[in-house]
Design an enzyme around this catalytic site. Structure first.
Site, mmCIF file in Angstrom:
data_model
loop_
_atom_site.group_PDB
_atom_site.id
_atom_site.type_symbol
_atom_site.label_atom_id
_atom_site.label_comp_id
_atom_site.label_asym_id
_atom_site.label_seq_id
_atom_site.Cartn_x
_atom_site.Cartn_y
_atom_site.Cartn_z
ATOM 1 N N ASN A 142 0.869 -1.180 0.000
ATOM 2 C CA ASN A 142 0.000 0.000 0.000
ATOM 3 C C ASN A 142 0.903 1.225 0.000
ATOM 4 O O ASN A 142 1.454 1.588 1.027
ATOM 5 C CB ASN A 142 -0.900 -0.032 1.242
ATOM 6 C CG ASN A 142 -1.736 1.225 1.378
ATOM 7 O OD1 ASN A 142 -1.822 2.025 0.455
ATOM 8 N ND2 ASN A 142 -2.366 1.386 2.537
ATOM 9 N N LYS B 32 0.121 4.234 -0.378
ATOM 10 C CA LYS B 32 -0.495 5.463 0.173
ATOM 11 C C LYS B 32 -0.218 6.645 -0.760
ATOM 12 O O LYS B 32 -0.133 6.455 -1.964
ATOM 13 C CB LYS B 32 -0.002 5.696 1.608
ATOM 14 C CG LYS B 32 -0.139 4.420 2.450
ATOM 15 C CD LYS B 32 0.035 4.618 3.917
ATOM 16 C CE LYS B 32 -0.119 3.257 4.608
ATOM 17 N NZ LYS B 32 -0.118 3.367 6.056
ATOM 18 N N HIS C 115 -9.587 1.284 4.444
ATOM 19 C CA HIS C 115 -8.329 1.475 5.175
ATOM 20 C C HIS C 115 -8.568 2.430 6.345
ATOM 21 O O HIS C 115 -9.337 3.388 6.233
ATOM 22 C CB HIS C 115 -7.251 2.023 4.248
ATOM 23 C CG HIS C 115 -5.896 2.003 4.863
ATOM 24 N ND1 HIS C 115 -5.485 2.961 5.760
ATOM 25 C CD2 HIS C 115 -4.884 1.109 4.759
ATOM 26 C CE1 HIS C 115 -4.259 2.662 6.162
ATOM 27 N NE2 HIS C 115 -3.868 1.547 5.571
ATOM 28 N N GLU D 60 -6.922 4.792 7.460
ATOM 29 C CA GLU D 60 -6.667 6.216 7.158
ATOM 30 C C GLU D 60 -7.872 6.838 6.467
ATOM 31 O O GLU D 60 -8.180 8.008 6.674
ATOM 32 C CB GLU D 60 -5.380 6.353 6.325
ATOM 33 C CG GLU D 60 -4.141 6.117 7.196
ATOM 34 C CD GLU D 60 -2.946 5.554 6.462
ATOM 35 O OE1 GLU D 60 -2.881 5.622 5.221
ATOM 36 O OE2 GLU D 60 -2.047 5.020 7.158
ATOM 37 N N GLU E 259 -5.846 -5.003 10.172
ATOM 38 C CA GLU E 259 -4.850 -3.969 10.430
ATOM 39 C C GLU E 259 -5.167 -3.229 11.726
ATOM 40 O O GLU E 259 -5.967 -2.294 11.736
ATOM 41 C CB GLU E 259 -4.831 -2.955 9.283
ATOM 42 C CG GLU E 259 -4.441 -3.556 7.946
ATOM 43 C CD GLU E 259 -3.752 -2.520 7.061
ATOM 44 O OE1 GLU E 259 -2.634 -2.812 6.620
ATOM 45 O OE2 GLU E 259 -4.293 -1.439 6.847
ATOM 46 N N GLY F 71 2.041 2.192 10.588
ATOM 47 C CA GLY F 71 2.986 3.305 10.460
ATOM 48 C C GLY F 71 3.652 3.698 11.768
ATOM 49 O O GLY F 71 4.278 4.754 11.856
ATOM 50 N N SER G 63 3.009 -2.219 10.194
ATOM 51 C CA SER G 63 4.450 -2.305 10.443
ATOM 52 C C SER G 63 5.031 -3.682 10.149
ATOM 53 O O SER G 63 5.969 -4.118 10.821
ATOM 54 C CB SER G 63 4.776 -1.850 11.866
ATOM 55 O OG SER G 63 4.326 -0.514 12.070
HETATM 56 P P1 PGA Z 1 2.569 0.206 7.549
HETATM 57 O O1 PGA Z 1 1.146 0.440 6.838
HETATM 58 O O2 PGA Z 1 3.113 -1.078 6.984
HETATM 59 O O3 PGA Z 1 3.396 1.402 7.137
HETATM 60 O O4 PGA Z 1 2.323 0.126 9.000
HETATM 61 C C1 PGA Z 1 0.265 -0.625 6.645
HETATM 62 C C2 PGA Z 1 -0.997 -0.129 6.001
HETATM 63 O O5 PGA Z 1 -1.419 0.993 6.304
HETATM 64 O O6 PGA Z 1 -1.617 -0.830 5.193
#
Ligand code: PGA
Length: 251
Positions: A10, A12, A95, A97, A167, A173, A213
């Protein structure tokens, strides 16, 4: 029961079209022998370039969201139909976010899932709890509820085009990964939720990823868990060698 691992990056809001092509070109030889499905979820404006760049490889291309209507007065939105018409195969929906910053709710997530499936896309549906919810001991309830609402109206047949990404929001993140045990527990619980909705065979064939992460160092342990069938990877997916190491761990 055989589930194939799916490792999805992803990206982003990162990489312009030229940078996307460069990243995919670096990635291609590194994942040429992948035993799993490999997907990159790129910004909308990168989709044409990414679709062109992945040609001749097994890498699939995903969008990071889609609207629920086919067309209309929805300034700034992109429909599932539009994505399908370009040759996009996958779309991430729900997601955290999107839920946290852009007002997505369980109900709009359900509408987006419906539209994506109607358009013929494969959905990567994200669910996961906030830290306070984990601390209050309601992770299971939260993830089951998000899963049930998002899949409202989705048939058992359509589940072959649904991937679920667990998630935990506190792990995204932050560099704070769920332990392999925590990840497996919730993925198993989501699978049990699917069994309740669709029966054991659909539940056992649905791919459930972990995301938050995941990186080259922790992927193998997470992916070795019984109910973890892949990963949705943010930060580490922008580094070809790290992403390729995660792909290599998925076997
Ligand atoms: P990350 O993001 O691996 O940077 O924690 C995962 C995601 O948001 O899908």
């Amino acid at each position: 029961m055989s589930r194939k691992y799916v490792i999805a990056g992803n990206w982003k809001m990162n990489k312009n079209p030229a940078e996307a092509v460069a990243l995919i070109n670096e990635l291609k030889p590194l994942v040429a022998d992948a035993a799993c499905d490999v997907v990159v979820a790129v910004p909308f404006v990168d989709l044409p370039a990414a679709l062109e760049a992945v040609k001749g490889s097994k890498i699939g291309v995903a969008a990071q969201n889609c609207h629920w209507e086919k067309s209309g007065a929805f300034t700034g939105e992109i429909s599932a139909e539009m994505l399908k018409s370009m040759g996009v195969g996958y779309v991430i929906i729900g997601h955290s976010e999107r839920r946290t910053y852009f007002g997505d709710t369980d109900v709009t997530v359900q509408k987006r899932v419906r539209a994506a499936l109607d358009a013929g896309l494969t959905v990567i549906l994200c669910v996961g709890e906030y830290l306070e919810q984990r601390e209050q001991g309601v992770t299971g309830e939260v993830c089951a509820m998000q899963t049930k609402i998002a899949l409202g109206g989705v048939s058992a047949d359509e589940m072959s085009r649904v991937i679920i990404a667990y998630e935990p929001v506190w792990a995204i993140g932050t560099g704070r990964t769920a332990t392999a045990r925590q990840a497996d527990e919730v993925c198993a619980l989501i699978r049990a939720t699917l069994a309740g909705l669709y029966g054991r065979s659909v539940a056992d064939s649905t791919v459930i990823q972990y995301g938050g992460s995941m990186n080259a160092a922790n992927a193998a342990e997470l992916l070795a868990q019984k109910d973890v069938d892949g990963g949705l990877i943010g930060g580490a997916s922008l580094k070809p060698a790290d992403f390729a190491a995660i792909v290599a761990a998925a076997k």
